[in-house]
Design a protein around this motif. Structure first.
Motif, PDB file in Angstrom:
ATOM      1  N   HIS A  19       0.855  -1.194   0.000  1.00 36.24           N
ATOM      2  CA  HIS A  19       0.000   0.000   0.000  1.00 36.24           C
ATOM      3  C   HIS A  19       0.883   1.234   0.000  1.00 36.24           C
ATOM      4  O   HIS A  19       1.327   1.707  -1.048  1.00 36.24           O
ATOM      5  CB  HIS A  19      -0.964  -0.011   1.183  1.00 36.24           C
ATOM      6  N   GLY A  20       1.225   1.753   1.177  1.00 39.92           N
ATOM      7  CA  GLY A  20       2.109   2.919   1.216  1.00 39.92           C
ATOM      8  C   GLY A  20       3.557   2.576   0.920  1.00 39.92           C
ATOM      9  O   GLY A  20       4.322   3.395   0.413  1.00 39.92           O
ATOM     10  N   ARG A  42      -4.089  -0.305  -3.227  1.00 42.56           N
ATOM     11  CA  ARG A  42      -4.645   1.023  -2.936  1.00 42.56           C
ATOM     12  C   ARG A  42      -6.047   1.210  -3.498  1.00 42.56           C
ATOM     13  O   ARG A  42      -6.814   2.015  -2.970  1.00 42.56           O
ATOM     14  CB  ARG A  42      -3.710   2.102  -3.470  1.00 42.56           C
ATOM     15  N   ARG A  47     -10.246   4.103   2.119  1.00 44.24           N
ATOM     16  CA  ARG A  47      -9.470   5.195   2.715  1.00 44.24           C
ATOM     17  C   ARG A  47     -10.431   6.300   3.130  1.00 44.24           C
ATOM     18  O   ARG A  47     -11.314   6.678   2.377  1.00 44.24           O
ATOM     19  CB  ARG A  47      -8.451   5.724   1.703  1.00 44.24           C
ATOM     20  N   GLY A  57      -6.715   2.130   4.572  1.00 42.32           N
ATOM     21  CA  GLY A  57      -5.794   2.879   3.728  1.00 42.32           C
ATOM     22  C   GLY A  57      -5.609   4.324   4.144  1.00 42.32           C
ATOM     23  O   GLY A  57      -4.838   5.067   3.513  1.00 42.32           O
ATOM     24  N   THR A  58      -6.279   4.756   5.195  1.00 39.05           N
ATOM     25  CA  THR A  58      -6.154   6.126   5.679  1.00 39.05           C
ATOM     26  C   THR A  58      -4.747   6.347   6.208  1.00 39.05           C
ATOM     27  O   THR A  58      -4.201   5.513   6.934  1.00 39.05           O
ATOM     28  CB  THR A  58      -7.183   6.397   6.789  1.00 39.05           C
ATOM     29  N   THR A  59      -4.145   7.470   5.840  1.00 40.84           N
ATOM     30  CA  THR A  59      -2.766   7.708   6.274  1.00 40.84           C
ATOM     31  C   THR A  59      -2.724   8.213   7.712  1.00 40.84           C
ATOM     32  O   THR A  59      -3.703   8.745   8.244  1.00 40.84           O
ATOM     33  CB  THR A  59      -2.068   8.734   5.373  1.00 40.84           C
ATOM     34  N   SER A  90      -0.023   3.943   5.889  1.00 43.07           N
ATOM     35  CA  SER A  90      -1.440   3.737   6.206  1.00 43.07           C
ATOM     36  C   SER A  90      -1.590   3.115   7.584  1.00 43.07           C
ATOM     37  O   SER A  90      -0.673   2.473   8.113  1.00 43.07           O
ATOM     38  CB  SER A  90      -2.091   2.819   5.166  1.00 43.07           C
TER      39      SER A  90
END
Length: 273
Positions: A19-20, A42, A47, A57-59, A90
């Motif tokens: 992902h990140g 992603r 997110r 997926g939220t940072t 994330s």
């Protein structure tokens, strides 16, 4: 190495999710992870923040700045990494951080790598565990995991729902994994209840953006206050009471962590009232 999208469904078996990339890429570079195929998730991992629901997926940067998020989780996100990493990393990926144990990172044949020795127990270990360190003395590095467990958060994968606390397990001779995720299982979202009050305190080697020597998450909820520690055991460590610190089993070089934990627990309890 091939990078696939989820639409390439026929090729996904055996692929490594990314992902990140702030955790996976360094582990690939150092040869600790290997994969012929990386799967970019992603597009399929949610997110964003919707009340008490958080997409995996939220940072960390998005969580840190959102006033809907409990204070303890926001502070854990703020202290977890540099601004650049918080903008990329994330919350789902952070929960799956690997240990920072240098023996594991340097690919010593330790117990987490399938060997029969915990090299930290006889070697340099000032950053290692003070609880559950008989089989493996590594220390879990996630600030966010401790905060989420204290808050009583649950998570949903592509296969099941479970409390965040049940994502982790102590390694044993029969199973060296420290998470309960199955092959192909992917964290999709989290449900984070609002506490009456919460906080996260952290002792580090540096003033900013270092892994926890000791982290303490506290959340006051109906019926009491939950305490969860980071950096003190191979998994996030639930502390039943401040007195439970008397049960710590520090190695010679980690006894200082017990006193740090006492001080931070006392301050955390004062902070949540």
């Amino acid at each position: 190495m091939e990078l696939l999208q989820p639409s390439d469904a026929k090729k996904l078996d055996g692929g490594l999710f990314i992902h990140g990339g702030t955790e996976v890429v360094p582990l690939l570079r150092d040869g600790i992870l290997s994969a012929d195929t990386l799967v970019d998730v992603r597009q399929i991992v949610p997110r964003g923040i919707d009340g008490t629901r958080i997409g995996a997926g939220t940072t960390l940067a998005e969580l840190e700045s959102d006033p809907q998020i409990p204070d303890g989780l926001r502070e854990a996100c703020r202290l977890a990494a540099s601004p650049q990493l918080r903008n990329m990393g994330s919350i789902g990926g952070n929960l799956l951080q690997a240990t920072r144990c240098w023996y594991w990172r340097l690919k010593f044949p330790c117990r987490l790598h399938g060997g029969d020795t915990c090299h930290a127990r006889e070697g340099e270990h000032r950053e290692h565990a003070i609880f559950a360190n008989g089989f493996c003395a590594s220390a879990h590095p996630s600030d966010i995991a401790a905060a989420l467990i204290a808050l009583g958060a649950t998570l949903r994968t592509n296969r099941r729902e479970l409390p965040v606390a049940e994502l982790y397990r102590l390694p044993t001779e029969d199973d060296r994994d420290v998470t309960t995720l199955e092959p192909g299982e992917l964290i999709l979202e989290l449900e984070v209840p609002q506490p009456e009050a919460s906080t996260y305190l952290k002792a580090m080697d540096r003033r900013r953006w270092s892994f926890p020597l000791v982290g303490v998450a506290a959340a006051r909820v109906t019926g009491g206050t939950r305490l969860v520690l980071a950096g003190v055991a191979p998994i996030p460590w639930v502390l039943d009471s401040p007195e439970a610190l008397d049960e710590a089993t520090p190695l010679p070089g980690t006894a200082y962590k017990v006193e740090i934990a006492r001080a931070l627990v006392r301050r955390a309890l004062q902070a949540v009232g």
